[in-house]
Design an enzyme around this catalytic site. Structure first.
Site, PDB file in Angstrom:
ATOM      1  N   ASP A 196       0.844  -1.196   0.000  1.00 45.19           N
ATOM      2  CA  ASP A 196       0.000   0.000   0.000  1.00 45.19           C
ATOM      3  C   ASP A 196       0.883   1.251   0.000  1.00 45.19           C
ATOM      4  O   ASP A 196       1.760   1.390   0.863  1.00 45.19           O
ATOM      5  CB  ASP A 196      -0.888  -0.045   1.254  1.00 45.19           C
ATOM      6  N   ASP A 236       2.981   4.970  -5.473  1.00 47.52           N
ATOM      7  CA  ASP A 236       2.284   6.235  -5.253  1.00 47.52           C
ATOM      8  C   ASP A 236       3.227   7.391  -5.552  1.00 47.52           C
ATOM      9  O   ASP A 236       3.939   7.885  -4.683  1.00 47.52           O
ATOM     10  CB  ASP A 236       1.771   6.301  -3.813  1.00 47.52           C
ATOM     11  N   GLU A 262      -1.600   6.081  -8.733  1.00 47.01           N
ATOM     12  CA  GLU A 262      -2.573   7.084  -8.275  1.00 47.01           C
ATOM     13  C   GLU A 262      -2.423   8.389  -9.044  1.00 47.01           C
ATOM     14  O   GLU A 262      -1.317   8.791  -9.390  1.00 47.01           O
ATOM     15  CB  GLU A 262      -2.341   7.328  -6.778  1.00 47.01           C
ATOM     16  N   HIS A 282      -7.563  10.010   3.642  1.00 49.69           N
ATOM     17  CA  HIS A 282      -7.291   8.963   4.634  1.00 49.69           C
ATOM     18  C   HIS A 282      -7.743   9.392   6.028  1.00 49.69           C
ATOM     19  O   HIS A 282      -7.859  10.574   6.314  1.00 49.69           O
ATOM     20  CB  HIS A 282      -5.791   8.667   4.681  1.00 49.69           C
ATOM     21  N   GLY A 283      -7.964   8.396   6.882  1.00 52.38           N
ATOM     22  CA  GLY A 283      -8.185   8.670   8.297  1.00 52.38           C
ATOM     23  C   GLY A 283      -9.645   8.859   8.666  1.00 52.38           C
ATOM     24  O   GLY A 283     -10.558   8.528   7.892  1.00 52.38           O
ATOM     25  N   HIS A 332      -9.280   5.044  -2.488  1.00 52.21           N
ATOM     26  CA  HIS A 332      -8.534   5.162  -1.227  1.00 52.21           C
ATOM     27  C   HIS A 332      -9.383   5.940  -0.238  1.00 52.21           C
ATOM     28  O   HIS A 332     -10.324   6.622  -0.621  1.00 52.21           O
ATOM     29  CB  HIS A 332      -7.206   5.889  -1.465  1.00 52.21           C
ATOM     30  N   ALA A 377     -11.522   4.914   2.029  1.00 51.91           N
ATOM     31  CA  ALA A 377     -12.922   4.479   1.865  1.00 51.91           C
ATOM     32  C   ALA A 377     -13.595   4.056   3.171  1.00 51.91           C
ATOM     33  O   ALA A 377     -14.701   3.529   3.149  1.00 51.91           O
ATOM     34  CB  ALA A 377     -12.993   3.335   0.849  1.00 51.91           C
ATOM     35  N   ASP A 402      -8.955   0.854   6.219  1.00 48.18           N
ATOM     36  CA  ASP A 402      -8.052   0.640   7.346  1.00 48.18           C
ATOM     37  C   ASP A 402      -8.625   1.247   8.625  1.00 48.18           C
ATOM     38  O   ASP A 402      -8.786   0.571   9.659  1.00 48.18           O
ATOM     39  CB  ASP A 402      -6.686   1.280   7.006  1.00 48.18           C
ATOM     40  N   THR A 403      -8.988   2.523   8.551  1.00 51.19           N
ATOM     41  CA  THR A 403      -9.448   3.261   9.734  1.00 51.19           C
ATOM     42  C   THR A 403     -10.609   2.550  10.448  1.00 51.19           C
ATOM     43  O   THR A 403     -10.607   2.430  11.679  1.00 51.19           O
ATOM     44  CB  THR A 403      -9.859   4.694   9.305  1.00 51.19           C
TER      45      THR A 403
HETATM   46  P1  13P Z   1      -9.051   4.784   5.354  1.00 46.88           P
HETATM   47  O1  13P Z   1      -8.184   5.665   6.228  1.00 46.88           O
HETATM   48  O2  13P Z   1     -10.313   5.500   4.942  1.00 46.88           O
HETATM   49  O3  13P Z   1      -9.365   3.476   5.990  1.00 46.88           O
HETATM   50  O4  13P Z   1      -8.255   4.506   3.991  1.00 46.88           O
HETATM   51  C1  13P Z   1      -7.249   3.518   3.932  1.00 46.88           C
HETATM   52  C2  13P Z   1      -6.461   3.580   2.675  1.00 46.88           C
HETATM   53  O5  13P Z   1      -6.771   4.265   1.720  1.00 46.88           O
HETATM   54  C3  13P Z   1      -5.261   2.728   2.600  1.00 46.88           C
HETATM   55  O6  13P Z   1      -4.554   2.918   1.409  1.00 46.88           O
HETATM   56  O1  G3H Z   2      -3.208   4.713   3.599  1.00 49.38           O
HETATM   57  C1  G3H Z   2      -2.709   4.511   4.687  1.00 49.38           C
HETATM   58  C2  G3H Z   2      -3.042   3.269   5.450  1.00 49.38           C
HETATM   59  O2  G3H Z   2      -4.146   3.496   6.300  1.00 49.38           O
HETATM   60  C3  G3H Z   2      -1.834   2.778   6.195  1.00 49.38           C
HETATM   61  O3  G3H Z   2      -1.469   3.683   7.172  1.00 49.38           O
HETATM   62  O4  G3H Z   2       0.986   4.251   7.002  1.00 49.38           O
HETATM   63  O5  G3H Z   2      -0.244   4.318   9.214  1.00 49.38           O
HETATM   64  O6  G3H Z   2       0.307   2.122   8.117  1.00 49.38           O
HETATM   65  P1  G3H Z   2      -0.012   3.597   7.908  1.00 49.38           P
HETATM   66 ZN    ZN Z   3      -4.576   4.910   0.657  1.00 53.41          ZN
END
Ligand code: 13P
Ligand code: G3H
Ligand code: ZN
Length: 307
Positions: free
Chosen positions: A82, A104, A134, A180-181, A210, A212, A255-256
Site C-alpha cells: 500500500d 504512489d 494514483e 485517509h483517516g 482510497h 474508503a 483501514d481506519t
Molecule cells: P481509510 O483511512 O479511509 O481506511 O483509507 C485507507 C487507505 O486508503 C489505505 O490505502
Molecule cells: O493509507 C494509509 C493506510 O491506512 C496505512 O497507514 O501508514 O499508518 O500504516 P499507515
Molecule cells: Zn490509501
C-alpha cells in the site's frame, strides 16, 4: 490461494462489484480479515503499508499471509504493497512475495509519475505481479471550493486516459474527494462521481477508492462508549461506497474502520477490568468486532459469495 491483484480485480471489473482491500499490521488484523472472507465467501486483498512492513518485518508480513492462505485455500487473496514510495520499495515487496504493488508517485508531476510507474510496471509484470498507481491528490472537497480549485486537486480524466496508455498500469486510484483517516469531510460528505465515471469510461480498467472507511454509527458509538474521542470524525457513507462501485470502483481501501472497531474492544476490556493483562482477553473481542465490520462491508460492496 495467493493470486495476483489483477486476477481478483479483473473479475470484479467484469462483473461490476467492489473488493475490500484491508490493511493489516499484525496477526490479529489479518486473522480477522481471513475469517471474514471465509464467513462471507469473498475474495480479499490484504495490504501492508511501508510503515506496517517496518513494524512487522517484510518476511513476517508475507509469511503470515502465506500461512493463512494455506489455511483457507479456497479464498482468492492478493497481497498488496500500500502506497509504495519508490521503485526500490516496490521491488523489495515483489522480490519478497507480494502479488501486487501500489506505486504512489501522485505528488510528482505527471511526466515523473508516468516515468516511475512505468519502471515499476516493467519489473512487476516480468514477475507476474500487478501494479496500482494514483492520480490527483487525496483530500476532501470543501463545500465552497471552486470548479478550478477542484480541477487542480482531483484526477483529470484526460490525464488518466493518457497515463494508463503510457504506463500499462493494471489499476488506477483516481482522487475524487476522499482522504485517509477518520476526518474526511468538514461539511456534508461529497464525492465527484461524474469525474469517476468519466475516468472509468476513458480507461476501462479496475479503479481504486482510497480513504474508503465509512465509520458506521455503531463503530463510532463503540469507540465513544469506551471513553474514546472521535470528535469531528466523518467517513464515506455506505450509499456513496455503493455509488462508487456502480461508477467503476473495484478495490475499496479500508483501514481506519478496522482500527477503530478493534481498539474499541481493547478499551472496553481495559475499562471493565483494570486487573486484566492476558492479551487474548483484549484481542479476541477486537478480532470479532473487526470481522463483523468486514463481513458487512463485503456485502455492501457486492464481493460476498463471489468465490
Ligand atoms: P481509510 O483511512 O479511509 O481506511 O483509507 C485507507 C487507505 O486508503 C489505505 O490505502
Ligand atoms: O493509507 C494509509 C493506510 O491506512 C496505512 O497507514 O501508514 O499508518 O500504516 P499507515
Ligand atoms: Zn490509501
Amino acid at each position: 490461494m495467493l493470486v495476483s491483484g489483477s486476477e481478483i480485480l479483473l473479475k470484479a471489473h467484469k462483473e461490476g462489484y467492489g473488493v475490500g482491500a484491508f490493511n493489516f499490521v499484525n496477526f490479529e488484523m489479518l486473522n480477522a480479515i481471513f475469517n471474514a472472507a471465509n464467513e462471507a465467501q469473498s475474495p480479499i486483498i490484504v495490504q501492508a503499508s511501508e510503515g506496517a512492513i517496518k513494524y512487522m518485518g517484510i518476511d513476517m508480513a508475507v509469511g503470515l499471509v502465506k500461512i493463512l492462505s494455506a489455511r483457507y485455500p479456497h479464498i482468492p487473496v492478493a497481497l498488496n504493497l500500500d502506497h509504495g514510495t519508490s521503485f526500490e520499495s516496490c521491488k523489495k515487496a515483489i522480490d519478497s512475495g507480494f502479488t501486487s504493488v501500489m506505486i504512489d508517485a501522485s505528488h510528482h508531476c505527471f511526466e515523473e509519475n508516468v516515468a516511475i510507474t512505468k519502471e515499476v510496471v516493467e519489473y512487476a509484470h516480468s514477475k507476474g505481479v500487478s501494479v496500482e498507481a494514483e492520480l490527483g491528490r487525496l483530500m476532501g472537497i470543501e463545500d465552497n471550493i471552486s470548479v478550478s480549485e477542484q480541477d487542480a486537486v482531483l484526477v483529470n480524466p484526460d490525464e488518466a486516459e493518457e497515463f494508463v496508455k503510457q504506463t500499462q498500469v493494471d489499476c488506477l486510484a483516481p482522487a475524487i474527494g476522499t482522504s485517509h483517516g477518520a476526518f474526511k469531510f468538514k461539511g456534508e460528505p461529497k464525492l465527484d462521481f461524474a469525474r469517476l465515471q468519466e475516468v472509468k469510461r476513458r480507461t476501462n480498467i479496475p479503479l481504486v477508492l482510497h480513504g474508503a472507511s465509512a465509520i458506521p454509527e455503531y463503530v463510532r458509538e463503540s469507540f465513544l462508549s469506551t471513553g474514546g474521542d472521535l470528535k469531528g470524525s466523518k467517513g464515506v457513507p455506505f450509499e456513496f461506497l455503493q455509488e462508487a462501485v456502480k461508477g467503476g470502483i473495484n478495490k475499496v481501501n479500508t483501514d481506519t474502520d478496522l482500527r477503530i472497531a478493534f481498539m474499541a474492544e481493547v478499551r472496553r476490556v481495559a475499562n471493565a477490568d483494570p486487573t486484566q493483562f492476558d492479551l487474548r482477553k483484549f484481542f479476541t473481542p477486537g478480532m470479532e468486532a473487526m470481522q463483523k465490520v468486514i463481513v458487512e462491508r463485503m456485502k455492501i460492496l457486492g464481493s460476498a459469495q463471489k468465490i
